[in-house]
Design a protein around this motif. Structure first.
Motif, PDB file in Angstrom:
ATOM      1  N   TRP A 179      -9.507  -7.163   5.554  1.00  0.00           N
ATOM      2  CA  TRP A 179     -10.250  -6.123   4.849  1.00  0.00           C
ATOM      3  C   TRP A 179      -9.852  -6.065   3.448  1.00  0.00           C
ATOM      4  O   TRP A 179      -8.938  -6.173   3.013  1.00  0.00           O
ATOM      5  CB  TRP A 179      -9.740  -4.869   5.514  1.00  0.00           C
ATOM      6  N   SER A 180     -10.870  -5.431   2.947  1.00  0.00           N
ATOM      7  CA  SER A 180     -10.669  -4.852   1.676  1.00  0.00           C
ATOM      8  C   SER A 180     -10.429  -2.968   1.560  1.00  0.00           C
ATOM      9  O   SER A 180     -11.184  -2.629   2.248  1.00  0.00           O
ATOM     10  CB  SER A 180     -12.016  -4.823   0.422  1.00  0.00           C
ATOM     11  N   LEU A 181      -9.330  -2.830   1.051  1.00  0.00           N
ATOM     12  CA  LEU A 181      -8.873  -1.495   1.080  1.00  0.00           C
ATOM     13  C   LEU A 181      -9.057  -1.008  -0.392  1.00  0.00           C
ATOM     14  O   LEU A 181      -8.280  -1.368  -1.187  1.00  0.00           O
ATOM     15  CB  LEU A 181      -7.540  -1.115   1.493  1.00  0.00           C
ATOM     16  N   ILE A 202     -13.625   1.103   2.925  1.00  0.00           N
ATOM     17  CA  ILE A 202     -13.098  -0.033   3.877  1.00  0.00           C
ATOM     18  C   ILE A 202     -14.079  -0.794   4.141  1.00  0.00           C
ATOM     19  O   ILE A 202     -15.181  -0.550   4.431  1.00  0.00           O
ATOM     20  CB  ILE A 202     -12.221   0.481   5.266  1.00  0.00           C
ATOM     21  N   PHE A 232      -9.280  -0.017  10.738  1.00  0.00           N
ATOM     22  CA  PHE A 232      -8.458   0.762   9.858  1.00  0.00           C
ATOM     23  C   PHE A 232      -8.245   2.054  10.413  1.00  0.00           C
ATOM     24  O   PHE A 232      -6.737   2.361  10.439  1.00  0.00           O
ATOM     25  CB  PHE A 232      -8.925   0.897   8.546  1.00  0.00           C
ATOM     26  N   VAL A 280     -12.299   8.324   4.995  1.00  0.00           N
ATOM     27  CA  VAL A 280     -12.656   6.965   5.210  1.00  0.00           C
ATOM     28  C   VAL A 280     -13.917   6.482   5.072  1.00  0.00           C
ATOM     29  O   VAL A 280     -14.956   6.992   6.004  1.00  0.00           O
ATOM     30  CB  VAL A 280     -11.956   6.383   6.527  1.00  0.00           C
ATOM     31  N   ASN A 302      -6.524  -1.030  -5.086  1.00  0.00           N
ATOM     32  CA  ASN A 302      -7.362  -1.881  -4.244  1.00  0.00           C
ATOM     33  C   ASN A 302      -6.272  -3.025  -3.762  1.00  0.00           C
ATOM     34  O   ASN A 302      -5.547  -3.410  -4.400  1.00  0.00           O
ATOM     35  CB  ASN A 302      -8.594  -2.238  -4.719  1.00  0.00           C
ATOM     36  N   VAL A 331       0.847  -1.184   0.003  1.00  0.00           N
ATOM     37  CA  VAL A 331      -0.018  -0.036   0.156  1.00  0.00           C
ATOM     38  C   VAL A 331       0.982   1.170  -0.087  1.00  0.00           C
ATOM     39  O   VAL A 331       0.743   2.271  -0.908  1.00  0.00           O
ATOM     40  CB  VAL A 331      -0.885   0.049   1.208  1.00  0.00           C
ATOM     41  N   TRP A 341     -10.749   6.657   0.836  1.00  0.00           N
ATOM     42  CA  TRP A 341     -10.663   5.350   0.899  1.00  0.00           C
ATOM     43  C   TRP A 341     -12.073   4.649   1.061  1.00  0.00           C
ATOM     44  O   TRP A 341     -12.826   5.334   1.894  1.00  0.00           O
ATOM     45  CB  TRP A 341      -9.626   4.797   2.082  1.00  0.00           C
TER      46      TRP A 341
END
Length: 261
Positions: free
Chosen positions: A210-212, A191, A78, A67, A224, A50, A189
């Protein structure tokens, strides 16, 4: 049941100069690491893959980041990770005291460094966030809110630049917000949560996954990742086992944000 301790600011009827003085005095007592200047102003590291996609090699300080919470617990985790790595006293500002310090501690955020601020009205939250970001003794501040106009967002960005802290705006992932709209934030972002790494046991949730989604990044490109938080090592790493079939899990109220009943 026991109620969480009252970490809110003094009564709103107190005049603002007195409120600022009280808040700064408390921050001075809690701050042990020099706040935002502790690492020479370098970006806040997340994980190697990242960080490589971010212009500063990490999440920039002296800036505001949005976020969007596709899953509230994942987004809170996060944010707790980011605030923990800011390296000093941090504020969590929300209309209701729904942040649970022991839950946030799972992501490295020590309760000793955390100041909870209850701001029922949006104008109170924005004022507290701006004052916090301008304070040199604050390493980071988070504001929970639903909407924000561009003028207010720019004020927060200027405050972050003046004080050197990292600012997080934690907002619901509503379709119209996620899809576009002007923003003064440096990054935006989304999240989400994926199924944990737990085994077959019913109560073995394992490490959070997690999906970022980096939706916007000034000076960078959208991207992503699928990541996993290794709590025992306090390390965020790319999930090498993730596949395209992985989808965010059904939202649940996580321990990090659930109020104790």
């Amino acid at each position: 049941m026991r109620q969480p301790p009252d970490h809110s600011l003094p009564d709103r009827d107190m005049d603002r100069p007195a409120l600022i003085s009280a808040l700064r005095a408390r921050i001075a007592r809690l701050d042990r690491s020099g706040g935002a200047a502790a690492d020479g102003g370098q970006g806040i590291p997340l994980c190697e893959s990242v960080d490589a996609a971010l212009p500063g090699g990490g999440l920039s300080r002296a800036a505001v980041h949005e976020v969007l919470a596709a899953e509230p617990g994942a987004a809170a985790g996060f944010c707790a990770l980011v605030l923990a790595r800011a390296g000093g006293t941090v504020l969590w500002i929300a209309p209701e005291p729904d942040a649970w310090p022991p839950g946030l501690a799972r992501f490295g955020l020590s309760p000793a460094d955390l100041v909870l601020v209850q701001a029922p009205r949006p104008v109170d939250g924005l004022w507290a966030m701006e004052e916090a970001l301008r304070c040199p003794g604050v390493a980071g501040a988070l504001l929970v809110l639903r909407s924000l106009d561009l003028t207010a967002a720019r004020r927060l960005q200027l405050a972050a630049e003046a004080g050197g802290a990292v600012g997080l705006l934690l907002r619901p992932d509503e379709e119209e917000e996620a899809g576009g709209g002007a923003s003064a934030a440096l990054t935006r972002w989304r999240i989400g949560a994926l199924a944990g790494t737990g085994g077959a046991a019913a109560h073995d949730l394992g490490d959070p996954r997690w999906s970022l989604d980096l939706l916007r990044c000034r000076g960078g490109r959208p991207a992503n990742w699928r990541v996993v938080w290794r709590g025992a090592a306090e390390r965020l790493e790319r999930d090498e086992d993730a596949t395209e079939a992985d989808q965010p899990a059904r939202p649940v109220r996580a321990a990090a944000t659930a109020r104790r009943r």
